[in-house]
Write an enzyme that holds these catalytic residues in place. Structure first.
Site, PDB file in Angstrom:
ATOM      1  N   GLU A  87     -77.463 -41.751 -43.028  1.00  0.00           N
ATOM      2  CA  GLU A  87     -78.142 -42.460 -42.402  1.00  0.00           C
ATOM      3  C   GLU A  87     -80.302 -41.640 -42.105  1.00  0.00           C
ATOM      4  O   GLU A  87     -80.849 -40.782 -41.226  1.00  0.00           O
ATOM      5  CB  GLU A  87     -78.316 -41.327 -41.131  1.00  0.00           C
ATOM      6  N   GLU A 131     -75.458 -45.355 -37.795  1.00  0.00           N
ATOM      7  CA  GLU A 131     -76.787 -44.521 -37.929  1.00  0.00           C
ATOM      8  C   GLU A 131     -77.541 -44.468 -37.736  1.00  0.00           C
ATOM      9  O   GLU A 131     -78.662 -43.768 -37.859  1.00  0.00           O
ATOM     10  CB  GLU A 131     -76.764 -45.409 -40.002  1.00  0.00           C
TER      11      GLU A 131
HETATM   12  N1  TRP Z   1     -73.454 -39.159 -42.436  1.00  0.00           N
HETATM   13  C1  TRP Z   1     -73.159 -41.187 -43.554  1.00  0.00           C
HETATM   14  C2  TRP Z   1     -72.383 -41.055 -41.813  1.00  0.00           C
HETATM   15  O1  TRP Z   1     -71.421 -40.995 -41.452  1.00  0.00           O
HETATM   16  C3  TRP Z   1     -72.014 -40.240 -44.599  1.00  0.00           C
HETATM   17  C4  TRP Z   1     -71.517 -40.577 -45.905  1.00  0.00           C
HETATM   18  C5  TRP Z   1     -72.615 -41.552 -46.196  1.00  0.00           C
HETATM   19  C6  TRP Z   1     -71.715 -40.101 -46.552  1.00  0.00           C
HETATM   20  N2  TRP Z   1     -72.655 -41.726 -47.594  1.00  0.00           N
HETATM   21  C7  TRP Z   1     -71.850 -40.611 -48.171  1.00  0.00           C
HETATM   22  C8  TRP Z   1     -70.032 -38.729 -47.322  1.00  0.00           C
HETATM   23  C9  TRP Z   1     -71.793 -40.044 -49.148  1.00  0.00           C
HETATM   24  C10 TRP Z   1     -70.184 -38.457 -48.080  1.00  0.00           C
HETATM   25  C11 TRP Z   1     -70.994 -38.897 -48.900  1.00  0.00           C
HETATM   26  O2  TRP Z   1     -72.700 -41.852 -41.445  1.00  0.00           O
HETATM   27 ZN    ZN Z   2     -72.025 -40.738 -39.549  1.00  0.00          ZN
END
Ligand code: TRP
Ligand code: ZN
Length: 886
Positions: A271, A305
């Site tokens: 996001e 997202e």
């Molecule tokens: N914030 C992301 C989601 O849930 C999660 C995420 C995307 C993530 N890529 C990552 C977490 C790499 C750890 C490592 O939408």
């Molecule tokens: Zn998330």
């Protein structure tokens, strides 16, 4: 890689940062063999920390080659700072100062896909959770929020598109064939939301007018060959923006919103402020190449997202222990959205089936942790089903307890009160309490206690007094570090059915009048009773409607009672649930027969229940499809004390075959009618069409068990002539699991030939084969690893082939000789050096060794020990392996 003993980080040690970064000015010079990163950090002392002597400044940094560092324009020399493996320490001499650093990094050889890396020919970033420290020296923690300005410079021809967060404010080209763009993000943000993309990308453009009348430019960037697969994601984005305005009053805040699809990505999507980066599997969808499930996944992830812009970005996490603050809440929000866009009951069924199969298993295993964990070694290991899915259930329970209006008041207050801040789960709950005058202090145990509570229910009917008493007893098994638990607040939504199937009015003792026919009771004590009055007959209890709490319900339903609920319950979820429980009972009986060496005999009531579902053409096709699906082998494993993989598989296959034989006629009728409609209707990605295809496809999967030539012909017709991947892939999958070897091989070959240039379709081709329970599964997977379309460097490929094998092909993975385990451990050891996050996720099935018989336990533990001894382990793999052996 780890060189020292890994450090355990504890929530109780949290301290606010000593220094803040008001402004961050970054310049990236991208080259094929290196990237130069210049960072200027405008810093000051945190006024919220105790005054006095200036503490040292400790900047995070990993795998950075330091070229120079300056404090207030004075270049520091070696003795002025200390460098360690993950930290640069220096001593500021005033409250406000500027740090300038230059480092070299190597995205071109970054296989961990964290920090700045290359996916194919494009540069991209993934900074959550702690990847920014692999880009430059920084205070890489979410409570340090800064205004970012970013200049990206690269060769013009290979990288015509240069993106970062916020709005573009300047650009230019140089004589040497390079060009640059400067982006400015007006919103303060933590480093984990930083993003950069450079590549030869095309984009689909659209726009959205917000509720206050601002026009926002929407762009989805993809590699040129994918430009025809973006429309569904764009439609989903616009629906999400509208929905968040209506359901939560949340408006978008920049003039531009961008999504970029990349092929190599560790998770679903990210996001980053104004510049979401997506796994291409979570963006690209069109009828010919993506299934209905893939279309729904794209819609849900785009929404997820996008929703993070408020639940995550505008209001972010103080520290990573609070991860569920943004993830649990955002999963809850995307589930509400998907329910509104499609069928709410079907969405709930899918979510609950997933939670009970996978999150319950996690919560009962060696990595069990609370929704807000107390400690971790590697935060990447805590992007879990517990933090995401159980976290969403906890938010859902708050809504159930406060009511929809009260919940909305709470979320409004939360966003208003904490806009621009990095906050905690306590702040979220406090806003919910304050907006409603509620006390959620006991409820908060859901955030601190791990494990799945068990809720046992008993009843007492008093005919003379016309009262009906329900007694609830709750308990929760011990989990690592938590031997005993305090009672939870468990919202139990229930109804009481009369003999004719109607809902009885619900009046509790002491109440002046009945309060509806479905209501929520809050069970707060270890043992607690509720007495209903005005009960002229003994009612049938429909408990935990809509799965109102993530617990294991214990009530001794008879099979006839379950059939009654399947027909009459006014709660659609509980109608499905009754069918599942009936199937579970029948399958467990078959499992027992198999284990005792007896002939298997299926309870005919299950067949009759399914027959009446199939014959009633007024029922929602999606519900019929869900109710015809037997509980999966993984769920049957989860609810077993000791899982007998072979007995589970044999029992379930026996039941499927009996159902197929007994219901051939109605299945064949429904199949043909729906296939006929499919043939005469253009593909539409909508709930109604998903429903038709779901019923058609489950019917086909049963029918093929008959091994009749007319069914084979129908299957081949569907495979060859379907205009969409949903029908084509199901036809392929049932062929792959059938005894028709010649047709199967031909279909597999034709499919691969036709789709060899589409990596996402080839992932499905790998998965279908990896999941086949026919003998020789391991050898087939090993062969497929040699296929030119396979590579260990692409996480989607690893998940599609190795992940599908270990998680979905239980009979082959759990082969008695341990070859499946050895294979998985080998892959984990190789991946540990390439991509620790993927290695650590892949090994989860081995950590469940306590579920199996002694011989398998020994083999699985042996492989975990072999991984542990295999050399320098990443903190990711080390944490999971060591905890699962403890
Ligand atoms: N914030 C992301 C989601 O849930 C999660 C995420 C995307 C993530 N890529 C990552 C977490 C790499 C750890 C490592 O939408
Ligand atoms: Zn998330």
């Amino acid at each position: 890689m780890r060189t020292e003993q890994p450090k355990v980080i504890h929530l109780k040690d949290y301290q606010a940062p000593e220094y803040l970064i008001d402004e961050t000015h970054l310049t990236f010079e991208l080259y094929e063999d290196r990237t130069l990163v210049h960072a200027q950090l405008v810093m000051r002392r945190n006024p919220e920390r105790p005054a006095g002597k200036l503490p040292p400044l400790e900047l995070h940094g990993q795998q950075l080659e330091l070229l120079s560092i300056a404090l207030n324009d004075r270049t520091l020399s070696l003795g002025d700072y200390q460098l360690s493996e993950d930290c640069l320490t220096l001593q500021p001499d005033s409250d406000s100062f500027v740090i300038d650093s230059s480092v070299v990094i190597h995205p071109e050889s970054n296989t961990a896909l964290e920090g700045l890396y290359k996916s194919g020919s494009m540069f991209c970033t993934q900074c959550e959770a702690e990847g920014f420290r692999k880009i430059t020296y920084y205070l890489d923690r979410p409570d340090v929020m800064s205004k970012f300005t970013t200049t990206v410079s690269a060769e013009q021809k290979a990288y015509p598109v240069l993106l970062s967060n916020g709005n573009p404010i300047a650009s230019g080209s140089e004589d040497n064939g390079r060009h640059w763009t400067t982006w400015e993000d007006p919103f303060k943000k933590p480093a984990y939301l930083f993003a950069l993309v450079a590549g030869d990308l095309w984009c689909v453009e659209d726009s959205f007018t917000t509720m206050s009348g601002r026009e926002v430019a929407l762009r989805i960037y993809v590699e040129p060959e994918n430009i025809d697969k973006c429309q569904h994601a764009m439609d989903s984005l616009k629906k999400s923006m509208k929905w968040d305005e209506e359901a939560y009053g949340r408006e978008y805040d920049l003039d531009i919103f961008m999504i970029v699809a990349v092929n190599d990505f560790n998770m679903g999507a990210m996001e980053n402020k104004g510049l979401n980066i997506f796994n291409s599997s979570a963006v690209l969808a069109r009828a010919e190449t993506a299934t209905d499930a893939a279309h729904q996944r794209v819609e849900a992830i785009v929404a997820h997202e996008y929703f993070h812009n408020w639940s995550g970005n505008r209001v972010t996490c103080r520290d990573w222990f609070q991860l569920s603050l943004k993830e649990g809440f955002t999963v809850f929000r995307d589930a509400q959205f998907s329910a509104d866009m499609n069928s709410p009951t079907v969405k709930r069924i899918e979510d609950v089936a997933y939670l009970r199969t996978h999150q319950f298993a996690e919560d009962a295993g060696p990595m069990a942790h609370s929704v807000r964990p107390e400690s971790f070694i590697e935060i990447s290991n805590f992007y879990t089903l517990t933090v995401y899915e159980k976290g969403a259930e906890v938010v859902r329970m708050i809504q159930t307890l406060l009511g929809k209006e009260g919940f909305r008041k709470g979320s409004d207050l939360y966003f208003e009160r904490h806009d621009g801040q990095a906050v905690t789960v306590d702040d979220f709950v406090k806003a919910m309490e304050d907006a409603n005058g509620a006390d959620l202090s006991q409820f908060k145990r859901w955030y601190s206690q791990a494990g799945t509570p068990r809720l046992s229910v008993s009843e007492q009917y008093d005919e003379a007094a016309q009262t009906y008493r329900l007694t609830f007893r709750q308990s929760c098994p011990p989990t690592p570090g938590q031997p005993t638990k305090e009672p939870f607040v468990i919202p139990v939504e229930l109804g009481l059915l009369a003999a004719d199937g109607s809902d009885l009015p619900l009046r509790l003792q002491g109440e002046a009048q009945a309060q509806g026919t479905s209501r929520v009771l809050a069970v707060t004590e270890a043992e607690q009773s509720f007495t209903f009055v005005d009960m002229p007959e003994r009612p049938q209890p429909s408990l935990l409607r809509g799965f109102s709490a993530p617990v294991k319900l214990d009530y001794p339903y008879s099979r006839d009672q379950l059939m009654f609920f399947m027909q009459h319950d006014s709660d659609g979820f509980n109608r499905w649930e009754a069918g599942q429980q009936l199937s579970v009972q029948v399958l467990q009986e078959l499992i027992g027969q198999h284990q005792r060496g007896e002939a298997l005999a299926l309870d005919e009531r299950l067949i009759e229940a399914m027959r009446s579902l199939l014959q009633n053409e007024t029922l929602d096709a999606a519900m019929v499809a869900e109710m015809l699906s037997l509980p999966g082998e993984a769920y049957l494993t989860e609810i077993s004390e000791v899982a007998d993989v072979d007995a589970i598989h044999a029992a379930r296959e026996f039941a499927r075959k009996r159902i197929a034989d007994a219901l051939f006629e109605p299945l064949w009728h429904r199949y043909q009618a729906n296939r006929e409609t499919s043939r005469n209707t253009a593909y539409v990605a909508s709930a109604e069409h998903f429903a038709r295809r779901a019923l058609q496809n489950i019917a086909l999967s049963y029918l093929m068990l008959s091994e009749k030539t007319e069914v084979l012909e129908a299957c081949l017709e569907q495979f060859e002539h379907a205009d969409n991947m949903t029908e084509r892939l199901t036809a392929l999958a049932v062929l792959v699991n059938s005894p028709f070897e010649a047709e199967r091989d031909k279909a597999l070959q034709a499919f691969a030939e036709h789709f060899k240039d589409n990596p996402l379709v080839m992932d499905q081709w790998f998965s279908v084969q990896a999941g086949s329970p026919l003998p020789g599964g391991l050898e087939r997977v090993q062969q497929l690893m040699q296929h030119p379309a396979f590579t260990l460097k692409n996480p989607n490929k690893v998940r599609a082939l190795i992940g599908a094998f270990a998680n979905q092909n239980l009979v082959n993975f759990h082969r008695a000789d341990g070859a499946g385990y050895r294979f998985l451990a080998d892959q984990v050891i190789t991946l540990n050096a390439l991509n620790p996050q993927i290695a650590s996720r892949l090994l989860a099935p081995l950590t469940r060794w306590r579920k199996y018989d002694g011989a398998r336990q020994a083999l699985m533990k042996g492989e975990l020990e072999r991984i542990l001894a295999s050399g320098e382990l990443s903190s990711d793999v080390y944490e999971v392996v060591s905890k699962s052996l403890a």
